[in-house]
Write an enzyme that holds these catalytic residues in place. Structure first.
Site, PDB file in Angstrom:
ATOM      1  N   ARG A 230      -3.313  -0.158  -5.545  1.00  0.00           N
ATOM      2  CA  ARG A 230      -2.549  -1.089  -4.731  1.00  0.00           C
ATOM      3  C   ARG A 230      -1.424  -0.341  -4.038  1.00  0.00           C
ATOM      4  NH1 ARG A 230      -6.111  -3.886  -4.669  1.00  0.00           N
ATOM      5  NH2 ARG A 230      -6.375  -6.093  -5.228  1.00  0.00           N
ATOM      6  N   ASP A 254      -5.541   5.063   0.388  1.00  0.00           N
ATOM      7  CA  ASP A 254      -6.445   4.094   0.993  1.00  0.00           C
ATOM      8  C   ASP A 254      -5.752   2.740   1.068  1.00  0.00           C
ATOM      9  OD1 ASP A 254      -9.117   3.464   2.023  1.00  0.00           O
ATOM     10  OD2 ASP A 254      -9.325   2.209   0.236  1.00  0.00           O
ATOM     11  N   GLU A 259      -0.107  -3.839   4.647  1.00  0.00           N
ATOM     12  CA  GLU A 259      -1.316  -3.448   5.380  1.00  0.00           C
ATOM     13  C   GLU A 259      -1.615  -4.477   6.457  1.00  0.00           C
ATOM     14  OE1 GLU A 259      -4.566  -2.768   2.686  1.00  0.00           O
ATOM     15  OE2 GLU A 259      -3.401  -1.399   1.464  1.00  0.00           O
ATOM     16  N   HIS A 278      -7.915   1.204   3.785  1.00  0.00           N
ATOM     17  CA  HIS A 278      -8.436   0.275   2.759  1.00  0.00           C
ATOM     18  C   HIS A 278      -9.944   0.064   2.928  1.00  0.00           C
ATOM     19  CE1 HIS A 278      -6.687  -2.788  -0.249  1.00  0.00           C
ATOM     20  NE2 HIS A 278      -7.941  -2.503  -0.577  1.00  0.00           N
ATOM     21  N   VAL A 279     -10.661   1.165   2.927  1.00  0.00           N
ATOM     22  CA  VAL A 279     -12.109   1.107   3.136  1.00  0.00           C
ATOM     23  C   VAL A 279     -12.914   1.613   1.941  1.00  0.00           C
ATOM     24  CG1 VAL A 279     -12.052   1.223   5.655  1.00  0.00           C
ATOM     25  CG2 VAL A 279     -12.022   3.358   4.323  1.00  0.00           C
TER      26      VAL A 279
END
Lengths: 321, 321
Positions: A230, A254, A259, A278-279
């Site tokens: 996170r 990531d 975000e 965030h992939v």
């Protein structure tokens, strides 16, 4: 009749499996990840929701009995005002083990081998040697968070010869594939030993801003920090300073605090930070949605027949109970 | 007295080990990788050269009895006019297994996860999802060249769940960690099966331009080609066309035909090509020079005592005999 609202890019074969598991229910499918195309009436009349419908649209719906998330993280759904008391919340812990651990491991090796610098050099048509690189076989890897993803990542590190230290919430025997295991209170003692610090901590009160400026100072100057848990485990400013001042050698995230990262974030321009948006998780390898379908089918059957659920979330921790 | 000329960045402790192994010899050390600081007289008076002294400077030196390369590749030294008949040529096969296989594996995973695209996006401050990615655990990997590096790479792929097909020069039983093994004549039959084609072929007549336009057409459109062997295994123009036309999805090269790549090469600008400047090997992890020192010590002793050499190169093939 029970109404099942399923949001997410399920394939035809997966929809059929869900309908089979929920025989006799009325199904509404919506391919949007967050159910943007679903009406407020459809939400209010749902007995079961499968998928990560935008939490603010649930409004403690009194009819909702089962909320089956397609994500592993559940923090946005345990907040007050989202789910009514009595709604069972299940997550998809397990479905993301492979995709997230693979991404994290790929990023770890890429950082060790300075591939981000070589890509920048390529874009300047520079054939330039960037010198010494890390060796996973000669590295000590600290895995922060020993859920299934952390353990899957640890096993990959171990398979390539790394020495692996795990840190987890609760004391336990050392899981297979981990060389040493500690609880959170030992964090400051183990941080100085790590060549790689991999964070896969979930978003809870206990993990908020856990990577303080002092803790980055405790890490090796040569350490690489990888965060796929996170974003709010580390303050963006603290991360920026640690990288900009050379407290650690490099990092890859990531996830970020806030975000998507806005264009004015100074993090974008840090040479020694590699950002992916965030992939790691999502449905980017086919396995993921297959496993989610397995879990959802099991829980639909459990809902209809009174069986026991898989992956029930404990509202007080945000974790699988 | 025998003169030993040792070129390369040997550490003090490694120099001591070499001097111990070559007791009674006169040593001249030069830290340059290619011995640029060494005089023609020093070359002409050397009985033993350790390290990759520029081949054109050796001139079939009649005094030279042992040429111990610090590289695994020996092609530049088996050419006519470099070594006199009777000079024993040894390479450092083995020393680069770890560093090259690690680099190749890191690049493979990085390509599957589209990390090169994410780095480009980062440089434009773009938080943008690039969609589906590969999964090594669900991939068929074709390893072209089953020397020690190829096998080390294959084991890493296997450890992460890949299905591994190997192609080698000579028929043999299937090495451990490889699922199927073929000789070169079966190449066109196995190319269509591979998600990853990893080339670690040495530079010999038989491997020159082996990856033809036709062979790129045989590969999957989704295939990723990784070359860490020799650049001339593929014509730069053929590689450009295969990537530019989408015959394959992406490639990464650590070697190119004609190094360094000049700034006017169109390869630099290909979005789906990732270039590293021949850095997989070299001495970028500490292990490498340690193992080279081991080999050189063994061969120095063999030279002095008449024992058997390690890693003798066969002049007709350019390989370890």
């Amino acid at each position: 009749m029970n109404n099942v609202l399923a949001v997410g890019p399920f394939k035809e074969e997966q929809k059929k499996r869900l309908e089979e598991a929920g025989k006799g229910c009325s199904f509404r499918f919506c391919a949007d990840f967050n159910g943007a195309g679903v009406s407020p009436e459809e939400i209010a009349s749902a007995d079961v929701i499968i998928g990560n419908l935008t939490p603010s649209r649930i409004n403690e719906s009194p009819r909702l009995k089962l909320m089956q998330l397609t994500s592993a993280g559940a923090d946005a759904y345990v907040k007050p005002g989202v789910l009514a008391k009595g709604t069972v919340l299940c997550n998809s812990t397990g479905a993301y083990n492979k995709t997230v651990s693979q991404h994290a491991f790929a990023v770890t090796l890429a950082m060790q081998k300075k591939l981000y610098l070589y890509r920048d050099n390529q874009n300047e048509k520079l054939w330039r040697d960037e010198g010494e690189v890390g060796s996973i076989a000669d590295s000590t890897v600290l895995v922060m968070g020993l859920g299934e993803i952390g353990i899957a990542y640890a096993k990959m590190c171990k398979a390539l010869g790394a020495y692996v230290i795990g840190v987890k919430r609760r004391p336990s025997a050392c899981p297979e594939g981990i060389d040493e295991v500690y609880t959170m209170d030992a964090l400051d003692e183990v941080l100085p030993r790590a060549d790689i610090v991999f964070s896969i901590l979930p978003g809870t009160g206990a993990t908020y801003h856990i990577y303080t400026a002092e803790r980055f100072k405790l890490m090796k100057k040569s350490a690489i920090f990888v965060n796929c848990g996170r974003g709010d485990a580390v303050d963006n400013k603290v991360l920026y300073d640690a990288l900009n001042s050379g407290e650690i050698a490099a990092a890859s995230i990531d996830v970020a605090e806030g975000e998507p990262l806005t264009a004015d974030s100074p993090l974008w321009g840090l040479k020694n930070l590699f950002i992916t948006p965030h992939v790691a998780g999502f449905f980017h390898i086919p396995d993921t949605l297959e496993i989610i379908t397995d879990i959802a089918c099991h829980n639909l059957k459990a809902f209809l027949s009174g069986g026991s659920y898989r992956n029930i979330v404990d509202f007080s921790t945000g974790y699988k109970a």
